[in-house]
Design a protein around this motif. Structure first.
Motif, mmCIF file in Angstrom:
data_model
loop_
_atom_site.group_PDB
_atom_site.id
_atom_site.type_symbol
_atom_site.label_atom_id
_atom_site.label_comp_id
_atom_site.label_asym_id
_atom_site.label_seq_id
_atom_site.Cartn_x
_atom_site.Cartn_y
_atom_site.Cartn_z
ATOM 1 N N ASP A 41 -67.507 82.784 26.947
ATOM 2 C CA ASP A 41 -66.708 83.641 26.082
ATOM 3 C C ASP A 41 -65.691 82.832 25.280
ATOM 4 N N ALA A 42 -65.624 81.516 25.519
ATOM 5 C CA ALA A 42 -64.645 80.696 24.805
ATOM 6 C C ALA A 42 -64.796 80.810 23.284
ATOM 7 N N PHE A 95 -62.897 83.755 21.788
ATOM 8 C CA PHE A 95 -61.441 83.597 21.809
ATOM 9 C C PHE A 95 -60.985 82.598 20.739
ATOM 10 N N GLU A 96 -61.789 81.553 20.577
ATOM 11 C CA GLU A 96 -61.446 80.571 19.525
ATOM 12 C C GLU A 96 -61.510 81.235 18.147
ATOM 13 N N LEU A 102 -61.187 84.403 17.476
ATOM 14 C CA LEU A 102 -60.107 85.388 17.355
ATOM 15 C C LEU A 102 -58.780 84.694 17.035
ATOM 16 N N THR A 103 -58.525 83.593 17.715
ATOM 17 C CA THR A 103 -57.296 82.837 17.454
ATOM 18 C C THR A 103 -57.251 82.400 15.998
ATOM 19 N N HIS A 135 -50.264 88.107 15.641
ATOM 20 C CA HIS A 135 -50.359 87.864 17.079
ATOM 21 C C HIS A 135 -51.161 89.026 17.676
ATOM 22 N N PRO A 136 -51.836 88.796 18.790
ATOM 23 C CA PRO A 136 -52.576 89.911 19.392
ATOM 24 C C PRO A 136 -51.723 91.168 19.595
ATOM 25 N N ALA A 137 -50.426 90.957 19.845
ATOM 26 C CA ALA A 137 -49.555 92.121 20.056
ATOM 27 C C ALA A 137 -49.380 92.943 18.779
ATOM 28 N N ALA A 160 -68.461 91.123 26.688
ATOM 29 C CA ALA A 160 -67.312 90.353 26.205
ATOM 30 C C ALA A 160 -66.545 91.165 25.163
ATOM 31 N N THR A 205 -64.753 94.199 26.916
ATOM 32 C CA THR A 205 -63.701 93.756 27.840
ATOM 33 C C THR A 205 -62.527 93.185 27.056
ATOM 34 N N LEU A 206 -62.856 92.372 26.092
ATOM 35 C CA LEU A 206 -61.815 91.762 25.263
ATOM 36 C C LEU A 206 -60.969 92.847 24.569
ATOM 37 N N PHE A 236 -58.775 94.787 27.167
ATOM 38 C CA PHE A 236 -57.671 94.072 27.818
ATOM 39 C C PHE A 236 -56.629 93.567 26.824
ATOM 40 N N PHE A 237 -57.017 93.341 25.576
ATOM 41 C CA PHE A 237 -55.978 93.072 24.575
ATOM 42 C C PHE A 237 -55.179 94.349 24.324
#
Lengths: 349, 236
Positions: free
Chosen positions: B36-37, B40-41, B43-44, B53-55, B74, B77-78, B81-82
């Motif tokens: 799943d890396a 996340f990369e 998304l960043t 920011h995710p928030a 993925a 779940t992503l 949980f975000f």
């Protein structure tokens, strides 16, 4: 108060917990998938992954709420990242990464077996001194390993491991042969009540060769037990009926328990340690707990048994590893990868 | 309002970022097989480029498949949980709806049939019609069909599209009577289309689909009693 949120999805328990450092469990929520897997007599990896996706969000939220803390009070996220079923591990790790990134908190990767090892220190009345050397057994449906915990911050050292079936797996298979339900460990324990453990002689698995670098005297083998039970049932069709069933179940349980306790005693004697411990799902077995208590008393050693609620897979033990300063902090959280097969303690001096 | 759309049901996974309903950026996700890396990369990268920011994200949109299990899990779940800590909204919807929107844009057909290989000799089919606003809507439910009977469930005015066109062709799973109505080649659902459809559905008051993967393949081999076969079970 440092609060760690733990997540565990390595096999068939979906779990989340909050632990306040160093080891106070504020919440511990576990959903067992036994019902989903019972029709198949074992864990179906795909079904496990599906169930984790479905249940994990509500379980994590419940763990946070039951701990009585706000999201902003979570100081770190700990997650089992190794070893386990790949698809199952991935669900928990993805969730933990997302939380760590969203909250800007550290992500701590935890080895599942180390979490079981540290679970012996959970509970209000743990008699063990974490600074003192300990021989610790981790025994479950997926793992059977013997460790030396040197004490303090030193890493655990693997002493012995099963060469084939895990103890719990052997009990599952024996239970199936006896017509008992899944999971086999508790079913055999119930069936064995009042039985004669000496009635049916069964092998106790003394491997002549261990894994490279490990002493065979500390290793286990349970595949012969299953075969012996299979032949006994074939030759004694009445074995699946009481009262022979009771004696056969007691003999199975004794064969497994004796094999485990013999290695623990041998390791404690060889290393001269004054502490013995056991964790993992099979460590709930009453006969094993009793026999370990006898062994510890005979040596004058302290005995630490993981509290029953922390024996089967749970997230409190995962959070506790991180809360005690162990585990591996991963920066950035996105870099964490799962490792479905990862030994613990083999590289240690 | 910032919304992030995650579409990972195929090998061509992507993310899209919307600000106040307008598409701002999209990015591809690298190979995610059992990893799943890369998501996340990606998304960043997407958030950094938008100085977010995710928030700051108040809506997480996730494609629920059908498709690659790892990708679906993925994505959902992503998103969940975000969203969890700040109570952001999660909006899940089937992935073929994005493919239907793109196919409609390309062909103008009144009905789009999205088809996939459900393995074990079956294809799954979703038929999409369009509202007067051009919003795709699944007609009825998903169906599982033996390929030679596909022509019976697909109306003559429909255009067919699949992310597995080449695979279906190679395995001779495309019945001749259907082939002339296909958009040829593999077409993949895009996060930008998924996000646009999700935002439009939300505006129209249509609720999110369940935030669970849409599985149109059997979990494990089915035996005569309908249960997965014992060889598929792995003892714990």
């Amino acid at each position: 108060m440092i609060c760690i949120l733990g997540i565990e999805t390595s096999c068939d328990e979906t779990a989340a917990a909050v632990v306040a450092a160093p080891s106070r469990v504020l919440s511990n929520v576990v959903h067992s998938q036994i019902r989903e897997h019972a029709p198949y007599g074992g864990v179906v990896p795909e079904i496990a992954s599906r169930a984790h996706v479905e249940r994990l969000p509500a379980i994590v939220e419940r763990a946070r709420a039951e701990a009585g803390i706000a999201w902003g009070e979570v100081d770190g996220i700990a997650v089992t990242s190794e070893p386990g079923l790949a698809g199952a591990l991935l669900v928990g790790v993805t969730a933990a990464k997302a939380l760590a990134m969203r909250l800007d908190r550290p992500l701590i990767a935890v080895h599942h077996i180390e979490a079981h090892l540290r679970s012996v220190f959970l509970g209000e009345d743990c008699p063990l001194d974490p600074r003192a050397p300990t021989v610790a057994l981790v025994v479950s449906g997926g793992h059977t390993s013997l460790f030396h915990l040197p004490g303090g911050n030193d890493a655990p050292r693997l002493l012995g491991v099963t060469l084939d079936d895990a103890a719990g797996e052997a009990l599952d298979k024996c239970a199936q042969l006896l017509g008992l339900e899944y999971p086999g460990g508790p079913a055999i324990e119930r069936a064995a009540e009042g039985g004669d453990p000496a009635r049916v002689p069964l092998p106790r698995g003394r491997p002549s060769a261990g894994v490279e670098g490990l002493d065979p005297a500390f290793c286990f083998s349970f595949s012969g037990l299953k075969t012996a039970v299979r032949y006994f049932v074939r030759d004694h069709p009445e074995a699946r009926e009481s009262p022979l069933l009771r004696d056969l179940a007691a003999s199975c349980e004794e064969a497994v328990v004796a094999a485990l306790v013999e290695r623990v005693e041998a390791a404690a004697h060889r290393l001269g340690v004054g502490q013995i411990a056991a964790a993992g799902g099979v460590a709930r077995n009453r006969r094993l707990r009793q026999r370990l208590a006898e062994a510890a008393a005979q040596r004058g050693a302290r005995l630490g048994l993981a509290p029953p609620e922390f024996c089967t897979d749970n997230a409190a033990m995962v959070a506790a590893v991180a809360a005690a300063g162990f585990g591996r902090t991963v920066r950035p959280p996105s870099a964490l990868e799962i490792r479905p097969t990862a030994p613990l303690g083999l590289d240690a001096p | 309002m910032i919304a992030v759309s995650i579409e990972m049901s195929t090998a061509q996974a992507s993310l899209a970022l919307f600000r106040d309903g307008a598409l701002v950026a999209t990015t591809r996700v690298g190979e995610t097989d059992r990893r799943d890396a890369p998501v996340f990369e990606a998304l960043t990268r997407l958030l950094n480029n938008a100085a977010a920011h995710p928030a700051d994200v108040s809506l997480w949109i996730a494609g629920r498949g059908p498709g690659r299990y790892t990708g679906l899990r993925a994505a959902l779940t992503l998103a969940q949980f975000f969203a969890l800590p700040g109570g952001a909204e999660v909006y899940a919807l089937n992935s073929p709806i994005a493919l239907a929107a793109a196919a409609r844009r390309e062909t103008g057909a009144p009905i789009i049939a999205v088809i996939g290989d459900a393995r074990r000799g079956r294809c799954w089919v979703g038929l999409f019609r369009f509202t007067s606003d051009g919003l795709p809507q699944l007609e009825g439910d998903w169906t599982l069909q033996i390929p030679k009977h596909l022509g019976e469930v697909i109306p003559s005015e429909a255009v067919c599209v699949s992310s597995e066109y080449e695979r279906l062709l190679a395995r001779d799973l495309l019945p001749p009577q259907c082939r002339k109505r296909w958009i040829e080649g593999d077409r993949f659902p895009e996060s930008a289309d998924l996000g646009s459809v999700a935002l439009a559905r939300r505006r129209a008051g249509i609720l999110s689909e369940p935030a669970m993967p849409l599985y149109l393949h059997a979990a494990v081999a089915l035996s005569a009693d309908g249960l997965p076969g014992p060889r598929s079970a792995e003892s714990k």
